[in-house]
Write an enzyme that holds these catalytic residues in place. Structure first.
Site, mmCIF file in Angstrom:
data_model
loop_
_atom_site.group_PDB
_atom_site.id
_atom_site.type_symbol
_atom_site.label_atom_id
_atom_site.label_comp_id
_atom_site.label_asym_id
_atom_site.label_seq_id
_atom_site.Cartn_x
_atom_site.Cartn_y
_atom_site.Cartn_z
ATOM 1 N N ARG A 22 0.855 -1.182 0.000
ATOM 2 C CA ARG A 22 0.000 0.000 0.000
ATOM 3 C C ARG A 22 0.891 1.232 0.000
ATOM 4 N NH1 ARG A 22 -5.181 -0.458 3.890
ATOM 5 N NH2 ARG A 22 -5.216 -2.500 2.931
ATOM 6 N N ASP A 278 -16.358 -0.521 3.447
ATOM 7 C CA ASP A 278 -15.210 0.318 3.110
ATOM 8 C C ASP A 278 -14.864 0.282 1.620
ATOM 9 O OD1 ASP A 278 -14.179 -2.267 3.055
ATOM 10 O OD2 ASP A 278 -12.193 -1.643 3.702
ATOM 11 N N ARG A 283 -14.930 -4.494 4.995
ATOM 12 C CA ARG A 283 -15.262 -4.056 6.357
ATOM 13 C C ARG A 283 -16.762 -3.810 6.496
ATOM 14 N NH1 ARG A 283 -10.640 -0.323 8.983
ATOM 15 N NH2 ARG A 283 -8.876 -1.533 8.225
HETATM 16 C C1 VG1 Z 1 -5.644 -2.421 9.747
HETATM 17 C C2 VG1 Z 1 -6.481 -3.112 10.807
HETATM 18 C C3 VG1 Z 1 -6.442 -4.613 10.598
HETATM 19 C C4 VG1 Z 1 -6.916 -4.943 9.174
HETATM 20 C C5 VG1 Z 1 -6.070 -4.184 8.170
HETATM 21 C C6 VG1 Z 1 -6.549 -4.377 6.739
HETATM 22 O O1 VG1 Z 1 -4.290 -2.816 9.874
HETATM 23 O O2 VG1 Z 1 -6.028 -2.781 12.096
HETATM 24 O O3 VG1 Z 1 -7.242 -5.236 11.569
HETATM 25 O O4 VG1 Z 1 -6.810 -6.323 8.934
HETATM 26 O O5 VG1 Z 1 -6.116 -2.788 8.449
HETATM 27 O O6 VG1 Z 1 -7.868 -3.982 6.587
HETATM 28 P P1 VG1 Z 1 -3.192 -1.897 10.599
HETATM 29 O O7 VG1 Z 1 -1.892 -2.643 10.458
HETATM 30 O O8 VG1 Z 1 -3.242 -0.573 9.931
HETATM 31 O O9 VG1 Z 1 -3.638 -1.781 12.026
HETATM 32 V V1 VG1 Z 1 -8.409 -3.397 5.100
HETATM 33 O O10 VG1 Z 1 -10.039 -3.380 5.133
HETATM 34 O O11 VG1 Z 1 -7.719 -1.867 5.205
HETATM 35 O O12 VG1 Z 1 -7.607 -4.279 3.982
HETATM 36 CO CO CO Z 2 -10.857 -3.161 3.313
#
Ligand code: VG1
Ligand code: CO
Length: 544
Positions: A22, A278, A283
């Protein structure tokens, strides 16, 4: 048409985080940046000539451009078959569904999930493996290693493919099918839930729904499933047209970013169920009239009631939650006598447990819940689960949650995020806590005595793989807990996440404001990490 071999040199920062690579759009616009990473994935996958890959994304800025490049690179790398969502669109759960249903070898999903989109915001690439789930660390480490030594990539010289029409195409030796992004996913949902019952109650307006697609990928899924198939009133899906910049919004379904929905749910015109998803549709936010259901509570309520839902009527094999998720789920598992696993943050850690049949439901505090029907978290699924539950129980969301608390107790919970910190400061705070872990047990902070202080390290019960340094846990003698960790999905600086929870068994104390109940613990967190003092920020950027 011919294959062009392009010489390139490595970027040093293509290490995937919690959920894929990302970066900002500008990072991805650097010369060969996208191509390098895609070729690194292909180089890691071995002989592609007998492999089928699924391809799609959440429609954000760069999606279209990236899809065309990946199609041409896939053909030049002799991928046997590509399955692409029409218009380049696939929600993350729908991509997982397609990979599993058509026995594909994997899939590439273009998304930066809940991060904002547009030329000044974020983009991302995730790779999912044959079980439909996010690539485990073994894979992402190989992608990264390849990206560090890449010297060329292969791309087909051809015109852009028409991906706006469903059909079959061929590029070189690669067979390409453009498929409807919603159909297979919607069919899977109809097998899991009682669509007839939900339809009846939506038709009679016994249940009303407001689903906010946040101008992101779930617009078409929500329209088709909620409005067309289930007959929700037209307009039940709001912000339903996906936009490259998500309408300028931040497609993160929480109380801060889904403001309009929240206002509605606390007004006199609130529908029975309010929900949002999302950027990439994995989400979910669940609200009822005058109530926000924390994701941790939502997961626990689902586990306690799963046997009522057609797809889960045999009961649950076991459940799992990410470590920072509240322990409301553990209480349900205990009462049912089933296992409850605690995994690191990130959906990839649930994959083995699901594949091995050890769990059938799992979730994270970050608005992610799902089951063994796919290998990703699933926003629309969670909303259908709640619709089905309300339809069966004929109770409001508030009644369901309050009854749950009466039976199991309430885990007051909140997450405080400090976003966009200096990376160095983020590391310093975690390092500082880490170095004090041995001396903390036994110490008192405010009225709380520290019982244990440790760093979460995980050993996968299925394949024995390990993941260290997954967050710092401070547990207090009354069972309360603080967790500190740095985000692995941000693209600028560091984000410190502080997770705060406190159990309250007494029903007379179940209707209090979480921030007030947790105030002492929030103070204790500040004493421990001194984020406010060190960053000069008086308050978190986001509270959920
Ligand atoms: C965040 C969340 C995590 C989730 C990830 C991807 O990660 O805390 O629980 O699995 O986003 O979600 P981090 O490392 O920023 O805390 V998604 O819907 O953004 O792919
Ligand atoms: Co997501």
């Amino acid at each position: 048409m011919s294959i062009r071999i392009v010489h390139t040199s490595p970027y040093t920062d293509q290490k995937p985080g919690t959920s894929g690579l990302r970066k900002t759009v500008r990072d991805f616009q650097q010369e060969n940046y996208l191509e390098n990473f895609v070729q690194s994935i292909f180089n890691s996958l071995g002989d592609l000539s007998d492999q089928t890959l699924v391809l799609g994304g959440d429609g954000r800025f760069l999606n279209q451009h990236a899809i065309q490049i990946i199609i041409k690179m896939a053909a030049a790398n002799r991928v046997r078959r590509l399955m692409i969502g029409q218009g380049g669109i696939l929600s993350t759960p729908a991509a997982s569904c397609l990979i599993r249903k058509y026995h594909a070898d994997g899939g590439i999903i273009l998304s930066a999930s809940h991060n904002p989109g547009g030329p000044d915001h974020d983009f991302g690439i995730k790779y999912n493996i044959a079980n439909g789930g996010p690539a485990p660390e073994g894979y992402t480490e190989r992608f990264y290693a390849q990206s560090r030594k890449i010297s060329e990539y292969r791309i087909f010289e051809s015109r852009d493919l028409d991906i706006d029409h469903i059909g079959r195409y061929r590029l070189g030796e690669t067979m390409i099918s453009v498929v409807d992004p919603v159909d297979d996913y919607a069919r899977l949902m109809s097998f899991l839930f009682d669509f007839d019952l939900i339809r009846k109650q939506l038709a009679s307006e016994t249940i009303t729904l407001c689903f906010d697609a946040m101008h992101a990928v779930t617009g078409p899924y929500g329209r088709k499933i909620f409005e067309v198939q289930l007959g929700a009133l037209p307009g039940s899906v709001i912000n339903a047209v996906p936009r490259e910049d998500f309408g300028g919004g931040h497609p993160d379904p929480n109380l801060v970013h889904a403001k309009a929905l929240c206002r509605k749910m606390f007004s006199t015109e609130s529908p029975t169920l309010g929900a949002a998803s999302d950027g990439d549709g994995d989400r979910n936010l669940i609200m009822g009239k005058h109530i926000f259901v924390t994701p941790s509570d939502s997961l626990a309520v689902m586990a306690a009631n799963a046997h009522l839902i057609p797809g889960y009527k045999e009961g649950l094999a076991g459940v799992a939650r990410s470590m920072p998720t509240s322990r409301a789920l553990d209480r349900v598992a205990d009462s049912f006598g089933i296992d409850c696993f605690e995994t690191p943050t990130g959906w990839k850690y649930f994959g083995n447990l699901l594949d091995a049949g050890k769990i059938s439901l799992c979730g994270e505090e970050s608005f992610g819940t799902s089951s063994n029907h796919i290998r990703e978290k699933d926003g629309i699924w969670a909303i259908l689960f709640w619709l089905n539950l309300i339809a069966i129980k004929q109770e409001s969301v508030l009644q369901i949650v309050h009854k749950h608390w009466r039976q199991f107790g309430r885990d007051y919970y909140s997450r405080h995020d400090y976003e966009g910190l200096d990376r160095e400061l983020g590391d310093r705070i975690i390092e500082g806590l880490r170095s004090r872990l041995p001396e903390l047990p036994g110490k008192k902070i405010a009225s709380y005595a520290i019982q244990s202080a440790e760093e979460f390290c995980y050993r996968d019960p299925v394949d024995g793989s390990t993941a260290d340094n997954q967050g710092i846990i401070i547990s207090f003698d009354d069972g309360s807990r603080l967790v500190f960790r740095l985000s692995g999905t941000g693209t600028a600086g560091a984000t410190l996440r502080i997770y705060i929870e406190k159990f309250e068994p007494d029903p007379a104390k179940h209707d209090l404001d979480p921030q007030s109940v947790l105030a002492d613990l929030i103070g204790a967190a500040e004493q421990l990490c001194r984020i406010r003092t060190l960053s000069g920020r008086p308050a978190p950027s986001v509270i959920t």
